[in-house]
Write a protein that holds these residues in place. Structure first.
Motif, PDB file in Angstrom:
ATOM      1  N   ILE A  64       0.846  -1.206   0.000  1.00  0.00           N
ATOM      2  CA  ILE A  64       0.000   0.000   0.000  1.00  0.00           C
ATOM      3  C   ILE A  64       0.882   1.258   0.000  1.00  0.00           C
ATOM      4  N   LEU A  67       2.055   1.761  -3.498  1.00  0.00           N
ATOM      5  CA  LEU A  67       0.980   2.356  -4.305  1.00  0.00           C
ATOM      6  C   LEU A  67       0.908   3.862  -4.070  1.00  0.00           C
ATOM      7  N   ALA A  68       1.028   4.254  -2.807  1.00  0.00           N
ATOM      8  CA  ALA A  68       0.886   5.671  -2.463  1.00  0.00           C
ATOM      9  C   ALA A  68       2.087   6.492  -2.945  1.00  0.00           C
ATOM     10  N   GLN A  71       2.885   5.513  -7.074  1.00  0.00           N
ATOM     11  CA  GLN A  71       1.753   5.716  -7.982  1.00  0.00           C
ATOM     12  C   GLN A  71       1.937   4.944  -9.285  1.00  0.00           C
ATOM     13  N   PRO A  72       2.155   3.653  -9.166  1.00  0.00           N
ATOM     14  CA  PRO A  72       2.379   2.864 -10.379  1.00  0.00           C
ATOM     15  C   PRO A  72       1.130   2.818 -11.257  1.00  0.00           C
TER      16      PRO A  72
ATOM     17  N   LEU B  67      -7.337   3.331  -9.292  1.00  0.00           N
ATOM     18  CA  LEU B  67      -5.974   3.452  -8.749  1.00  0.00           C
ATOM     19  C   LEU B  67      -5.052   4.114  -9.769  1.00  0.00           C
ATOM     20  N   ALA B  68      -5.170   3.694 -11.024  1.00  0.00           N
ATOM     21  CA  ALA B  68      -4.273   4.207 -12.069  1.00  0.00           C
ATOM     22  C   ALA B  68      -4.574   5.665 -12.395  1.00  0.00           C
ATOM     23  N   GLN B  71      -4.870   7.939  -8.747  1.00  0.00           N
ATOM     24  CA  GLN B  71      -3.682   7.868  -7.893  1.00  0.00           C
ATOM     25  C   GLN B  71      -3.990   8.280  -6.460  1.00  0.00           C
ATOM     26  N   PRO B  72      -4.984   7.622  -5.866  1.00  0.00           N
ATOM     27  CA  PRO B  72      -5.369   8.006  -4.503  1.00  0.00           C
ATOM     28  C   PRO B  72      -4.252   7.714  -3.502  1.00  0.00           C
ATOM     29  N   VAL B  73      -4.193   8.495  -2.444  1.00  0.00           N
ATOM     30  CA  VAL B  73      -3.236   8.238  -1.362  1.00  0.00           C
ATOM     31  C   VAL B  73      -3.996   8.162  -0.041  1.00  0.00           C
ATOM     32  N   ALA B  74      -3.241   7.871   1.012  1.00  0.00           N
ATOM     33  CA  ALA B  74      -3.785   7.842   2.369  1.00  0.00           C
ATOM     34  C   ALA B  74      -5.101   7.071   2.437  1.00  0.00           C
ATOM     35  N   LEU B  77      -6.774   5.676  -0.779  1.00  0.00           N
ATOM     36  CA  LEU B  77      -6.104   4.490  -1.299  1.00  0.00           C
ATOM     37  C   LEU B  77      -6.563   3.240  -0.547  1.00  0.00           C
ATOM     38  N   ARG B  78      -6.644   3.361   0.774  1.00  0.00           N
ATOM     39  CA  ARG B  78      -7.068   2.216   1.581  1.00  0.00           C
ATOM     40  C   ARG B  78      -8.515   1.820   1.278  1.00  0.00           C
ATOM     41  N   VAL B  81      -8.368  -0.303  -1.853  1.00  0.00           N
ATOM     42  CA  VAL B  81      -7.823  -1.628  -1.532  1.00  0.00           C
ATOM     43  C   VAL B  81      -8.864  -2.458  -0.771  1.00  0.00           C
TER      44      VAL B  81
END
Lengths: 217, 217
Positions: A64, A67-68, A71-72, B67-68, B71-74, B77-78, B81
């Motif tokens: 994770i 990913l963050a 940013q693939p 995701l691509a 490009q989420p974060v934090a 992103l979770r 997932v």
């Protein structure tokens, strides 16, 4: 960026190999505990399972983070997602090894299955252990042939799974209800363990060849 | 960007709800097929399972696209997932409904379990169906109370699972080996179905605190 990604993915791969190694060790001990009524080995497997769980959680966190930070996209993104799925399957394989060990512990000092089934379970256990060991190699080398080998070995496990039912439902079966319950559960566990390995092998095939395998195990 | 993400995640949520609805329908039919020896219903469940598989693959592709592109974060992103993991659990629940239906089809026109266990399985089936229906609501509303409710219902399923073994291993059990095998497998399937629901409920609990629910809902 790509280079950092490659480096971090090597770390992910190393950890997958490490967890697969723990799973291989667990199924080896669990099937020996099961076949030889070794309660000490059974206890070890049960006590060690949280290590596998913890290792998969740590790996998931790393994936994770990648990913963050990285940013693939495209193939790189799918590789990370595959790693998360492989991790989940390894975690389940660890659980199943624990279930097999729990059956052994529960029946101790008796053996879990009656004499007429011991050969079948010894062979199923041998195949599961071999599959787990090949899985470690597959995750290390991404050698496509190993994935095929695992699939073939799984076919053998499936055939033995059916054989267990043939014996239990056959005329000569003298087992008590508890033997039937144990044989049914144990056979299902052995079969599911191999299924998960096949599911992982499909994902590794993708990583090696680019053929995206849906989660259908 | 955040707004687009919210919009796309609503789409993910809608699809999770839709798949959970298919799973609820499947387990309802499967347990009725099982309890009433209805082979037509059993066939329907078996024929429909690929729809669930396909829906989860499509959902996974959407999540990977998010995701691509986003490009989420934090937390965002979770959330994505978690959606991938919920999808995997729903896919397994569909498989389990199919396994229950396959037992019903295999034994038809006989019932899968003898009389003495029918009440227990009717209750297990009722709980599994209710759990699946609450799961649809939980994915729709993210009402934390529903997650607790599902956990409590799972405890009841676990208790019934033990009750099945008590009966099968008890003095009064008159079942043949095939009855014992079927009861063991069926009980294990019912129990695993509920386990997966609890696993999803835990993830939704996270999503609920992960700011997934749209502000205008």
């Amino acid at each position: 960026m790509r280079e950092v990604f490659q480096q971090e993915m090597r770390e992910v791969q190393d950890r997958l190999v490490e967890i697969a190694g723990l799973v291989a060790e667990s199924i080896d001990k669990a099937t020996r505990a099961f076949n030889e009524s070794d309660v000490t080995l059974a206890e070890e497997v049960i006590a060690d399972d949280p290590r596998i769980d913890h290792a998969t959680i740590t790996l998931d966190e790393l994936a994770i983070t990648i990913l963050a930070r990285q940013q693939p996209v495209a193939r790189d993104l799918r590789i990370v997602v595959s790693a998360l799925r492989i991790s989940a399957s390894l975690e389940r394989m660890g659980d199943i090894a624990r279930h097999i060990a729990q059956l052994a512990r529960y029946r101790f000092p008796d053996k879990v299955v009656p004499k007429s089934l011991r050969g079948t379970f010894a062979e199923m256990g041998r195949l599961d252990v071999e599959i787990a060991q090949r899985l470690v190699e597959l995750l290390t080398t991404e050698d496509v042939k190993l994935a095929e080998y695992i699939r073939d070995e799984d076919d053998k496990v499936d055939a033995l799974h059916l054989q267990v039912f043939d014996k239990v439902l056959g005329e000569t079966w003298k087992g008590e209800a508890s033997d039937t319950v144990d044989a049914t559960l144990a056979s299902r566990y052995h079969e599911r363990f191999a299924d998960h390995a096949v599911s992982i092998a499909k994902k590794v095939l993708y990583l090696a060849t680019g053929d995206w395998a849906p989660d259908d195990a």
